[in-house]
Design a protein around this motif. Structure first.
Motif, PDB file in Angstrom:
ATOM      1  N   LYS A  92      30.589 -10.432 -20.683  1.00 40.81           N
ATOM      2  CA  LYS A  92      30.736 -11.589 -21.568  1.00 40.81           C
ATOM      3  C   LYS A  92      31.810 -12.540 -21.060  1.00 40.81           C
TER       4      LYS A  92
ATOM      5  N   GLU B 145      25.410 -20.588 -33.671  1.00 41.82           N
ATOM      6  CA  GLU B 145      24.438 -19.500 -33.516  1.00 41.82           C
ATOM      7  C   GLU B 145      23.353 -19.868 -32.517  1.00 41.82           C
TER       8      GLU B 145
ATOM      9  N   SER C 257      19.023 -18.014 -22.565  1.00 44.12           N
ATOM     10  CA  SER C 257      19.967 -17.136 -23.242  1.00 44.12           C
ATOM     11  C   SER C 257      20.395 -17.596 -24.635  1.00 44.12           C
ATOM     12  N   HIS C 258      20.411 -16.625 -25.547  1.00 47.68           N
ATOM     13  CA  HIS C 258      20.932 -16.824 -26.895  1.00 47.68           C
ATOM     14  C   HIS C 258      22.384 -17.294 -26.855  1.00 47.68           C
ATOM     15  N   ARG C 259      23.143 -16.752 -25.908  1.00 49.07           N
ATOM     16  CA  ARG C 259      24.550 -17.133 -25.774  1.00 49.07           C
ATOM     17  C   ARG C 259      24.650 -18.583 -25.285  1.00 49.07           C
TER      18      ARG C 259
ATOM     19  N   ASP D  15      32.451 -13.566 -29.954  1.00 47.97           N
ATOM     20  CA  ASP D  15      31.025 -13.568 -30.213  1.00 47.97           C
ATOM     21  C   ASP D  15      30.637 -12.202 -30.736  1.00 47.97           C
ATOM     22  N   ASP D  16      29.593 -12.200 -31.506  1.00 49.02           N
ATOM     23  CA  ASP D  16      28.945 -10.949 -31.860  1.00 49.02           C
ATOM     24  C   ASP D  16      27.479 -11.202 -31.589  1.00 49.02           C
ATOM     25  N   SER D  17      26.907 -10.318 -30.859  1.00 47.96           N
ATOM     26  CA  SER D  17      25.526 -10.518 -30.467  1.00 47.96           C
ATOM     27  C   SER D  17      24.829  -9.174 -30.436  1.00 47.96           C
TER      28      SER D  17
ATOM     29  N   CYS E 215      23.107 -14.481 -30.939  1.00 46.96           N
ATOM     30  CA  CYS E 215      24.524 -14.607 -30.607  1.00 46.96           C
ATOM     31  C   CYS E 215      25.175 -15.517 -31.636  1.00 46.96           C
TER      32      CYS E 215
ATOM     33  N   ARG F  73      19.612 -18.094 -30.740  1.00 43.24           N
ATOM     34  CA  ARG F  73      18.622 -17.013 -30.838  1.00 43.24           C
ATOM     35  C   ARG F  73      17.522 -17.259 -29.816  1.00 43.24           C
TER      36      ARG F  73
END
Length: 195
Positions: free
Chosen positions: A18, A138, A182-184, A73-75, A123, A140
């Motif tokens: 990350k 956010e 990527s979601h991130r 982040d939390d994913s 994410c 997705r």
């Protein structure tokens, strides 16, 4: 919404993957990035039951200690046939040794032969300033789980996830290619727009 300018930012993570991915996304903005791992900050227990809750918890904990803007982040991987699991517990499915080969095997084993293999990565980024102000972004990406897992790139569940419109998994893509899906990256685009 325009956020206050940031010169130095703490990434509230100890995950080297990350740090590399997020650091590369912030580099063009001239923001000096340091990770919680580099600062030897303790990792707070992720006691929340949502991605937003865990991201905010981590960002607030780091901002309180460093008195700097902090990004957390939390994913996770959410599998539709598993009612969204592993979800916020994605890292925990890998156990204390962070064995994602085991975690991917567990996901595969829990899915029956005819089960829906659709899934999504989500994410949530939480940016917290030293004054306690907070902002959430956010991203997705929808896709399909493949088995056996393919590729050695990325991290976590990347080798078993093919985003919609692709036959390759995230694990088979270069970082530059993954950034297109990527979601991130989606969450970061929203953050960068705000900055």
């Amino acid at each position: 919404m325009a956020l206050p300018k940031i010169e130095k930012l703490v990434l509230a993570t100890h995950n080297a993957g990350k740090v590399a991915e997020i650091g590369a996304m912030l580099a063009p903005m001239g923001i000096h990035v340091v990770s919680a791992g580099e600062l030897n900050l303790p990792e707070p227990d992720e006691t929340e039951t949502t991605f937003v809750g865990n991201a905010l918890l981590k960002a607030h904990a780091a901002a309180k200690v460093t008195n700097l803007p902090c990004l957390a982040d939390d994913s996770g991987l959410c599998v539709n046939a598993l009612n969204g699991d592993p979800g916020v517990y994605s890292a925990r499915w890998a156990g204390p040794g962070k064995d994602f080969a085991m975690a991917m095997q567990t996901v595969h084993d829990k899915l029956g032969a005819g089960d829906d293999r659709s899934a999504y990565f989500i994410c949530v980024l939480a940016l917290v300033y030293p004054d306690g102000s907070e902002y959430v972004f956010e991203g997705r990406v929808n896709g399909t789980l493949v088995w056996p897992a393919r590729g050695v790139g990325g991290f976590g569940y990347d080798p078993m996830f093919a985003p919609d419109g692709e036959t390759r998994t995230f694990g088979e893509m270069t970082p530059a290619e993954k950034k297109n899906y990527s979601h991130r990256a989606i969450a970061f685009a929203a953050l960068v727009d705000a900055l």
